[in-house]
Scaffold this motif. Structure first.
Motif, PDB file in Angstrom:
ATOM      1  N   PHE A  65       0.821  -1.207   0.000  1.00  0.00           N
ATOM      2  CA  PHE A  65       0.000   0.000   0.000  1.00  0.00           C
ATOM      3  C   PHE A  65       0.859   1.261   0.000  1.00  0.00           C
ATOM      4  CE2 PHE A  65      -1.916   3.325   2.688  1.00  0.00           C
ATOM      5  CZ  PHE A  65      -3.008   3.670   1.902  1.00  0.00           C
ATOM      6  N   LEU A  66       1.857   1.284   0.853  1.00  0.00           N
ATOM      7  CA  LEU A  66       2.690   2.484   0.956  1.00  0.00           C
ATOM      8  C   LEU A  66       3.521   2.700  -0.307  1.00  0.00           C
ATOM      9  CD1 LEU A  66       3.959   2.154   4.653  1.00  0.00           C
ATOM     10  CD2 LEU A  66       2.131   3.628   3.785  1.00  0.00           C
ATOM     11  N   LEU A  67       3.999   1.618  -0.911  1.00  0.00           N
ATOM     12  CA  LEU A  67       4.873   1.747  -2.079  1.00  0.00           C
ATOM     13  C   LEU A  67       4.093   1.999  -3.364  1.00  0.00           C
ATOM     14  CD1 LEU A  67       7.409  -1.124  -1.300  1.00  0.00           C
ATOM     15  CD2 LEU A  67       7.936   1.316  -1.357  1.00  0.00           C
ATOM     16  N   ASP A  68       3.002   1.258  -3.576  1.00  0.00           N
ATOM     17  CA  ASP A  68       2.340   1.297  -4.872  1.00  0.00           C
ATOM     18  C   ASP A  68       1.034   2.085  -4.897  1.00  0.00           C
ATOM     19  OD1 ASP A  68       4.401  -0.222  -5.747  1.00  0.00           O
ATOM     20  OD2 ASP A  68       3.280  -2.086  -5.962  1.00  0.00           O
ATOM     21  N   VAL A  69       0.426   2.351  -3.745  1.00  0.00           N
ATOM     22  CA  VAL A  69      -0.809   3.149  -3.708  1.00  0.00           C
ATOM     23  C   VAL A  69      -0.518   4.548  -3.195  1.00  0.00           C
ATOM     24  CG1 VAL A  69      -3.133   3.330  -2.742  1.00  0.00           C
ATOM     25  CG2 VAL A  69      -2.245   1.103  -3.426  1.00  0.00           C
ATOM     26  N   ALA A  70       0.051   4.635  -1.975  1.00  0.00           N
ATOM     27  CA  ALA A  70       0.445   5.963  -1.481  1.00  0.00           C
ATOM     28  C   ALA A  70       1.630   6.500  -2.268  1.00  0.00           C
ATOM     29  CB  ALA A  70       0.783   5.884   0.009  1.00  0.00           C
ATOM     30  N   GLN A  71       2.422   5.608  -2.858  1.00  0.00           N
ATOM     31  CA  GLN A  71       3.554   5.954  -3.718  1.00  0.00           C
ATOM     32  C   GLN A  71       4.546   6.904  -3.029  1.00  0.00           C
ATOM     33  OE1 GLN A  71       2.328   7.222  -7.636  1.00  0.00           O
ATOM     34  NE2 GLN A  71       1.325   5.266  -8.109  1.00  0.00           N
ATOM     35  N   ILE A  72       4.952   6.487  -1.827  1.00  0.00           N
ATOM     36  CA  ILE A  72       6.018   7.216  -1.149  1.00  0.00           C
ATOM     37  C   ILE A  72       7.315   6.445  -1.348  1.00  0.00           C
ATOM     38  CG2 ILE A  72       4.434   8.237   0.526  1.00  0.00           C
ATOM     39  CD1 ILE A  72       5.331   6.251   2.568  1.00  0.00           C
ATOM     40  N   ALA A 203      -7.847  -2.773  -6.317  1.00  0.00           N
ATOM     41  CA  ALA A 203      -6.974  -1.591  -6.325  1.00  0.00           C
ATOM     42  C   ALA A 203      -5.645  -1.881  -7.002  1.00  0.00           C
ATOM     43  CB  ALA A 203      -6.721  -1.112  -4.894  1.00  0.00           C
ATOM     44  N   HIS A 204      -5.349  -3.143  -7.273  1.00  0.00           N
ATOM     45  CA  HIS A 204      -4.063  -3.505  -7.869  1.00  0.00           C
ATOM     46  C   HIS A 204      -4.256  -4.250  -9.178  1.00  0.00           C
ATOM     47  CE1 HIS A 204      -1.970  -2.270  -4.227  1.00  0.00           C
ATOM     48  NE2 HIS A 204      -2.888  -2.914  -3.544  1.00  0.00           N
ATOM     49  N   ALA A 205      -5.269  -3.850  -9.931  1.00  0.00           N
ATOM     50  CA  ALA A 205      -5.489  -4.455 -11.240  1.00  0.00           C
ATOM     51  C   ALA A 205      -4.300  -4.169 -12.142  1.00  0.00           C
ATOM     52  CB  ALA A 205      -6.773  -3.910 -11.853  1.00  0.00           C
ATOM     53  N   TYR A 439      14.320   0.357  -6.092  1.00  0.00           N
ATOM     54  CA  TYR A 439      12.870   0.155  -6.174  1.00  0.00           C
ATOM     55  C   TYR A 439      12.186   1.476  -6.504  1.00  0.00           C
ATOM     56  CZ  TYR A 439       8.196  -1.534  -5.030  1.00  0.00           C
ATOM     57  OH  TYR A 439       6.870  -1.898  -5.094  1.00  0.00           O
ATOM     58  N   GLU A 440      11.302   1.449  -7.509  1.00  0.00           N
ATOM     59  CA  GLU A 440      10.584   2.643  -7.940  1.00  0.00           C
ATOM     60  C   GLU A 440       9.116   2.498  -7.564  1.00  0.00           C
ATOM     61  OE1 GLU A 440      10.151   5.548 -11.862  1.00  0.00           O
ATOM     62  OE2 GLU A 440      11.283   3.674 -11.965  1.00  0.00           O
ATOM     63  N   ALA A 441       8.643   3.369  -6.682  1.00  0.00           N
ATOM     64  CA  ALA A 441       7.279   3.279  -6.174  1.00  0.00           C
ATOM     65  C   ALA A 441       6.277   3.412  -7.313  1.00  0.00           C
ATOM     66  CB  ALA A 441       7.031   4.366  -5.130  1.00  0.00           C
ATOM     67  N   GLY A 442       5.316   2.491  -7.363  1.00  0.00           N
ATOM     68  CA  GLY A 442       4.249   2.549  -8.343  1.00  0.00           C
ATOM     69  C   GLY A 442       4.602   2.010  -9.700  1.00  0.00           C
TER      70      GLY A 442
END
Length: 505
Positions: A65-72, A203-205, A439-442
Motif C-alpha cells: 500500500f505504501l509503495l504502490d498506492v500511497a507511492q512514497i 486496487a491492484h489491477a 525500487y521505484e514506487a508505483g
C-alpha cells in the motif's frame, strides 16, 4: 532447578517416576474453581482476534500500500515501518510500568486497559489506510498513525496476554486457554488477510501494466482509496465487538496473595531481575531472531509475488494457504508439545527453511503453494511456542525468588518489547535495501537488482535468522533437577517440576 538463595533442601522430594508423576494432581486441576469452561476459553480467545486481524493485514499489505498506492519512496517506507515498530516496542515497558502500578477495579486490574484502548486503536487503524489529499507530507501522515496504532495495540495486547496468568491457577488449564487463544488468533489472522485482500484486490489491477515497456510509475486505480478505506473500516469494527465479548465472557481472577516474607517489587527492579533470569534470557534472545524471520517472510511474500515472479494472480490464494495451514496446524502443535515437550516442538520451526530457498530458486505456482503450506505450519509453532513457554518461565522465576504478584506483566511486556525491536530493525533494514536496489514506487516492472534483492529477502534472510534462533534455543545446558523451598507443599513442588521440564529452565 537450583534452590532459591538461602533455601534449605526439601527433605522428602524424591525423583519423579513416570507413574507417580502422571497421577499427581496439579493445583486447581481437580477443583471446579481451577477449571475453565469451553465458553470462557472461547471468549478469551476472541479477545485476541482484533489485534491479529489488524496485524495480518498490515504484515501482508502495508508495504504494498505504501509503495504502490500511497507511492512514497522506499526510504520513507523504511522509516515508517521502523518508526512504527519501535513505537510499539517502546510502549511495552511503558505499558508494563503503568499496568503494574494500576489498582484493581470491579473489572479487574488488566481488563480496564483492554477496554479503554479499544476505540482509539480502531480510529488509528482506519486512518493508517486513509489516503490524504496532499502528497508532500504523506510519509509523516503514515508515520504518525502507524506509530499511534502500534503503541495503542501494545497497551491492548500486554494486559490481554498477561491475563492468561489470572484466568486460573491450573497450569494445564492455562496451557489449554493459550491454545484456544492461539487458535482464535490464527483464525483472526486468516480473516484479516482474507477480508482485506479480497476488498482491495481491485486496487491492484494489472490492466495498466500490460505494456511491458512501461517502467515508470502508473496512476493508481480510481477506486483504490475507497477500497482501502472500506477494508480498514471492516477491520476496525472488530475491536469493539471482540472486546465486548471478552469483557462479558471472561472474569479476571484475583491475584494470589504474596507470602508474608515476600516483597512487592517496583517495575524497574522487577525488570532488572527478569532479564537476568537465564531461562527467560535464552527464550527472548532466540525468538528475537525467529520472530523477525517470520515478519520478514510475511512482509515480502506479496512483494515477491508481485515484482519478482509471475505469481501476481496467485497472491490471495498463497496468503490464504499460509494462514489456513497455520490455523489448522495450531491444535496439532499444541498436542505435539504436550506429548513430546516444547523444546522438541521448536524443531518444527526450521521446516520452512529449505522450502523458502526452493521458492526463490524455482518461483512457479506449484512450488509456491507447497512453500506456503509448509510456511504456515512453521509459523504456527513459532507463534505458539513462546507464549506457551512464558508461563513456565514465570513459575520457575517465582519459585526461585518468591516475590509478590505483578511480575507476570513485566515478563510479557519485556518479551514483546524485545521481539518488536528486532522486527523493527529487520523490516527497516530490509526495506531500505529495496531503496538501495532501485525500487521505484508505483512502477509496473522493477529493475533486476530489485528482483534479486526480493529473492534474498524471501529466502536467505529468514533462513539465517531461524537457524540462529534455533541454535540459541536448543543448544544450552540441560535441565538440572534441584531442591525447592520448603514453604512449597509436595504436590505443588512436583507439579512445578513437571511444568518447568517442558520449558527452558
Amino acid at each position: 532447578m537450583a534452590a532459591s538463595p538461602g533455601g534449605t533442601p526439601a527433605p522428602a522430594v524424591e525423583p519423579l517416576s513416570p507413574q507417580p508423576a502422571a497421577h499427581t494432581p496439579e493445583p486447581g486441576s481437580d477443583s471446579r474453581a481451577g477449571r475453565l469452561s469451553f465458553c470462557k476459553k472461547v471468549c478469551y480467545g476472541i479477545g485476541g482476534v482484533p489485534n491479529q486481524v489488524a496485524s495480518s493485514a498490515t504484515a501482508f499489505y502495508l508495504q504494498l500500500f505504501l509503495l504502490d498506492v500511497a507511492q512514497i519512496p522506499a526510504a520513507q517506507v523504511s522509516l515508517v515501518l521502523f518508526g512504527g515498530k519501535v513505537s510499539g516496542a517502546a510502549a511495552d515497558p511503558v505499558a508494563g510500568f503503568f499496568i503494574n502500578r494500576s489498582r484493581r477495579t470491579g473489572s479487574g486490574r488488566l481488563m480496564p486497559w483492554v477496554l479503554g484502548c479499544t476505540p482509539f486503536i480502531a480510529l488509528a487503524y482506519f486512518f493508517l489506510w486513509f489516503l490524504p489529499p496532499f502528497t508532500s507530507l504523506r510519509g509523516i501522515w503514515y508515520m504518525t498513525f502507524y506509530c499511534l496504532f502500534q503503541a495503542l495495540a501494545t497497551f491492548f495486547q500486554v494486559p490481554y496476554t498477561a491475563l492468561t496468568m489470572l484466568l486460573t491457577p491450573s497450569p494445564r488449564e492455562r496451557d489449554s486457554a493459550t491454545a484456544y487463544r492461539m487458535t482464535m488468533e490464527m483464525a483472526g489472522t486468516l480473516m484479516g488477510a482474507a477480508v482485506h485482500g479480497l476488498v482491495v484486490s481491485g486496487a491492484h489491477a494489472r490492466n495498466s501494466c500490460e505494456d511491458a515497456a512501461l517502467l515508470g510509475p502508473v496512476a493508481i486505480s480510481p477506486d483504490a482509496t475507497r477500497l482501502y478505506s472500506i477494508a480498514a473500516a471492516v477491520v476496525a469494527v472488530t475491536y469493539p465487538v471482540c472486546s465486548g465479548v471478552l469483557h462479558l465472557g471472561v472474569k479476571e481472577q484475583p491475584e494470589p496473595s504474596a507470602p508474608a516474607s515476600s516483597q512487592s517489587l517496583g517495575f524497574l527492579a522487577g525488570l532488572g531481575l527478569t532479564v537476568r533470569h537465564p531461562p527467560y534470557l535464552r527464550l527472548v534472545i532466540s525468538f528475537l531472531f525467529i520472530s523477525a524471520a517470520v515478519q520478514v517472510e510475511q512482509s515480502y511474500l506479496v512483494l515477491f509475488c508481485t515484482h519478482a515472479s509471475r505469481l501476481h494472480d496467485h497472491v490471495q490464494s498463497l496468503v490464504l494457504t499460509v494462514l489456513v495451514s497455520a490455523v489448522l496446524s495450531t491444535p496439532l502443535w499444541e498436542w505435539f508439545l504436550q506429548r513430546f515437550g516444547k523444546r522438541m516442538s521448536a524443531v518444527g520451526i526450521c521446516v520452512m527453511v529449505p522450502f523458502a530457498i526452493l521458492l526463490a530458486a524455482v518461483p512457479t505456482a506449484p512450488v509456491a503453494y507447497v512453500v506456503s503450506f509448509v510456511s504456515g505450519v512453521s509459523i504456527a509453532v513459532s507463534l505458539l511456542l513462546p507464549w506457551s513457554m512464558l508461563p513456565d518461565v514465570v513459575d520457575d522465576f517465582q519459585l526461585q525468588h518468591q516475590h509478590g504478584p505483578g511480575l507476570e506483566t513485566i515478563f510479557y511486556s519485556s518479551y514483546v518489547f524485545f521481539t518488536k525491536l528486532s522486527g523493527a530493525s529487520a523490516l527497516g533494514i530490509s526495506t531500505l535495501s529495496l531503496g538501495f536496489a532501485g525500487y521505484e514506487a508505483g512502477a509496473c516492472k522493477q529493475a533486476e537488482q530489485v528482483v534479486v534483492t526480493l529473492k534474498v529477502l524471501i529466502s536467505a534472510v529468514p533462513t539465517c535468522m531461524i537457524l540462529t534462533g534455533l541454535c540459541i534455543l536448543l543448544i544450552g545446558p540441560a535441565p538440572k533437577p534441584g531442591h525447592l523451598p520448603p514453604s512449597q507443599d509436595t504436590s505443588r513442588r512436583l507439579s512445578l517440576r513437571r511444568r518447568t521440564s517442558y520449558s527452558l529452565a
